[in-house]
Every structure is written in C-alpha cells, then in structure tokens.
Design an enzyme around this catalytic site. Structure first.
Site, short mmCIF file in Angstrom:
data_model
loop_
_atom_site.label_atom_id
_atom_site.label_comp_id
_atom_site.label_asym_id
_atom_site.label_seq_id
_atom_site.Cartn_x
_atom_site.Cartn_y
_atom_site.Cartn_z
N ASP A 63 0.91 -1.17 0.06
CA ASP A 63 0.02 -0.02 -0.10
C ASP A 63 0.85 1.23 0.00
OD1 ASP A 63 -1.88 -1.92 0.22
OD2 ASP A 63 -2.76 -1.11 2.12
N HIS A 82 4.95 -7.48 -0.63
CA HIS A 82 4.59 -8.69 -0.93
C HIS A 82 5.31 -8.71 -2.52
CE1 HIS A 82 1.27 -9.75 1.59
NE2 HIS A 82 1.42 -8.37 2.16
N SER A 137 7.63 3.69 5.67
CA SER A 137 8.75 4.33 4.97
C SER A 137 8.58 4.27 3.58
CB SER A 137 10.11 3.37 5.38
OG SER A 137 11.30 4.21 4.78
#
Length: 330
Positions: A98, A154, A256
């Site tokens: 995300d 991922h 981050s």
C-alpha cells in the site's frame, strides 16, 4: 475543530515538520522508539495507539486481529483474508505494498529523482560495487508508506529473490518535506536491495526498501536476519527464495519507502502518477510483450514514448494531499 485536526494543522507547517522530524538525534530517537514500541503493558499500548491516532487516520478495520500486544504489534499487523485483491493478469506486475506514489517514470542513463530538482544515481542508491546496468534505461516507481498504512510488502510477480545487499545508513524522514530539502536522501538512509527474477523470462527487478526516522528495522522472509541500524553482520546474501505473486516478502516496523526498478520494456500502469494512492496487488507496471504475444508493438512504443521523462510530483496539485498526510509521517 477537534484535537486531532488541530495537531495535524500544526505539523502541516513544513519548517516545523522538518525541524521536529529531522533536526533531532535521529538514530537515538529511532532506537528508543524500537524499544518503547515493544512494551507489552496494556496502558502503554492503549495510550500509544491513541496518540498515534491523533496524528493519522489509522484504520484497523482490515486488521486480522483487533487486540494487539504492543504498539509494535499494531505497526506490523497482518490483514484479514480478502482485504487485498491481487491482479493475476500475467501481463501485469503489481504493487508490493500500500502506498502513495512519489517520483516515477523513465530511468535516464542510470539517474532518477526523489523530487523535482533532486536527482540521484542508481550507483549511489545500490552501492558503488553493484552492477546496475540492468535498470539503466528502465522504469522506476517510488512507493511511500505513511505510518498508518499496512506495512508488509509482497511479491509483485511470481519468481525468486536471488540476492540481498544491505547498506547501513541514517534515518532521515522520507516525507515530501524532507525530500525537497535533503539531497540524495534515499542514498543516505539505511536500505536493502532485493534482486528479483520474475516470470519465465527471468526479468530482473529490484525492490529497495528504505528505512526512516522511527523505522530502522526491515524483516525479510527467507533470510533469518533482522536488518536494523545496529546490525553489524553479513551485508551480501546469495539466495534462491521462490515466491508466488502476492506472497508476503517482509515488513517494515513503522512506515517508509520502497523503490521499484524494472528493466527497459516495462511500462507504468495508467493509474501510476505522483500523488496517486495504490493498494498492494494493484497494477504497477506492464511487462514487456513476449515474442509470441499478440500485443501491438505500436501500442507498446506509444506507451514507452509517453514515459520518456520521469513523472515529477506537481507541488501545487499535491498540496491538498500532502496537507492531509504530512502529520502522519512524523
């Protein structure tokens, strides 16, 4: 005006935000936060999460569990099954996390940008001893995770992680305010270079997770190692960690940045531009057309020509978005 909105308005001031999050003993504060966030005491956890919510739009409705042992446990939370849908189109490489999209576009002679007027080279980011020729004229995307976002990343495609190169560094904040003030910021911070081979064509793609203030720990599945600012062990790892598209690769312990580098022939997805928000599993880039593919070569050439220049964040257009998220990136 409620307390949360008032606090965020105060820290939307760029000079104050930069001062509070950068002109402090960054490493010491980061080490303290690493210790404090793992305290498993109910009132400490509850007070910490409540304070966190003052600065961010923290949404835990997608979390796999609703009760957390500590602030750290909340930071690295997993999502419930089905919370993210992975695009399994074989022509698409998906976003590993995300994020809010930062600078992105064409890599020109091994140079990219962190913000308008702030270039850096692949050699500076990857380390001078690393061969970056595979990406010299490819595509890149900067993916910025705010503190309230889901912090696990991922696999963008089915393939394998072939090597990891760890580079020790600082913990500058990586929000837009700092990126406009600190030259080669990503190259100064702690980071890891993940060398991937994707698909049957073994496309060489690199993921570069970059640490920041309060978040100097990166955990990778497949390596029994936690990278952090006090890490003094091995820095180069050869491996063959196989994964499928959408499989979890690791996580940050706060929020981050991940920078994605792909070789020539990859094309940014239409919805990828500075300031856009993306979910893990959504299209990030299109793979090169394979020799037997029916995809129009003219169409590919048109897409590539439209991305000859890096997509830079337009500061005026992003003012509203950044005002909503800057306080969340303390």
């Amino acid at each position: 005006m409620n307390i949360s909105k008032a606090v965020r308005n105060v820290f939307a001031n760029e000079d104050l935000n930069f001062l509070v999050t950068n002109r402090i003993p960054r490493l010491a504060v980061t080490h303290f936060m690493g210790w404090f966030s793992k305290i498993k005491v109910g009132w400490v956890r509850d007070a910490s999460i409540a304070t966190w919510k003052l600065f961010t739009d923290l949404d835990l409705s997608e979390a796999k569990k609703q009760r957390f042992d500590s602030l750290h446990d909340c930071f690295v939370r997993e999502l419930r099954e089905g919370a993210r849908v992975v695009d399994h189109n074989p022509d698409v490489m998906t976003s590993p996390c995300d994020a809010i999209v930062g600078a992105c576009g064409k890599i020109l002679n091994g140079q990219v940008f962190q913000a308008k007027g702030f270039p850096y080279s692949l050699s500076d980011l990857f380390g001078q001893q690393t061969d970056t020729s595979a990406w010299a004229d490819g595509q890149y995307v900067t993916l910025r995770l705010t503190s309230a976002m889901y912090h696990r990343f991922h696999a963008p495609y089915t393939g394998a992680m072939k090597a990891v190169h760890y580079l020790a560094g600082d913990t500058w904040n990586v929000n837009p305010i700092a990126l406009k003030r600190v030259e080669k910021l990503f190259c100064k911070n702690e980071r890891a270079v993940l060398a991937l081979e994707l698909g049957s064509q073994k496309h060489k793609v690199a993921l570069v997770p970059v640490a920041a203030i309060l978040v100097a720990s990166i955990r990778l599945h497949g390596l029994n190692t936690l990278f952090h600012t006090r890490y003094k062990g091995q820095t180069d790892f050869s491996c063959n960690v196989e994964f499928t598209k959408g499989q979890e690769l690791g996580w940050f312990e706060h929020g981050s940045t991940i920078i994605v580098f792909a070789p020539n022939g990859f094309v940014l997805a239409d919805q990828i531009f500075p300031g856009s928000q993306i979910k893990m599993g959504s299209p990030l880039m299109h793979l090169p057309a394979e020799p037997h593919s029916n995809q129009s070569l003219e169409g590919v050439k048109h897409q590539q020509s439209s991305q000859m220049y890096a997509r830079m964040p337009d500061q005026q257009a992003l003012t509203s978005t950044n005002n909503n998220i800057q306080a969340s990136e303390l």
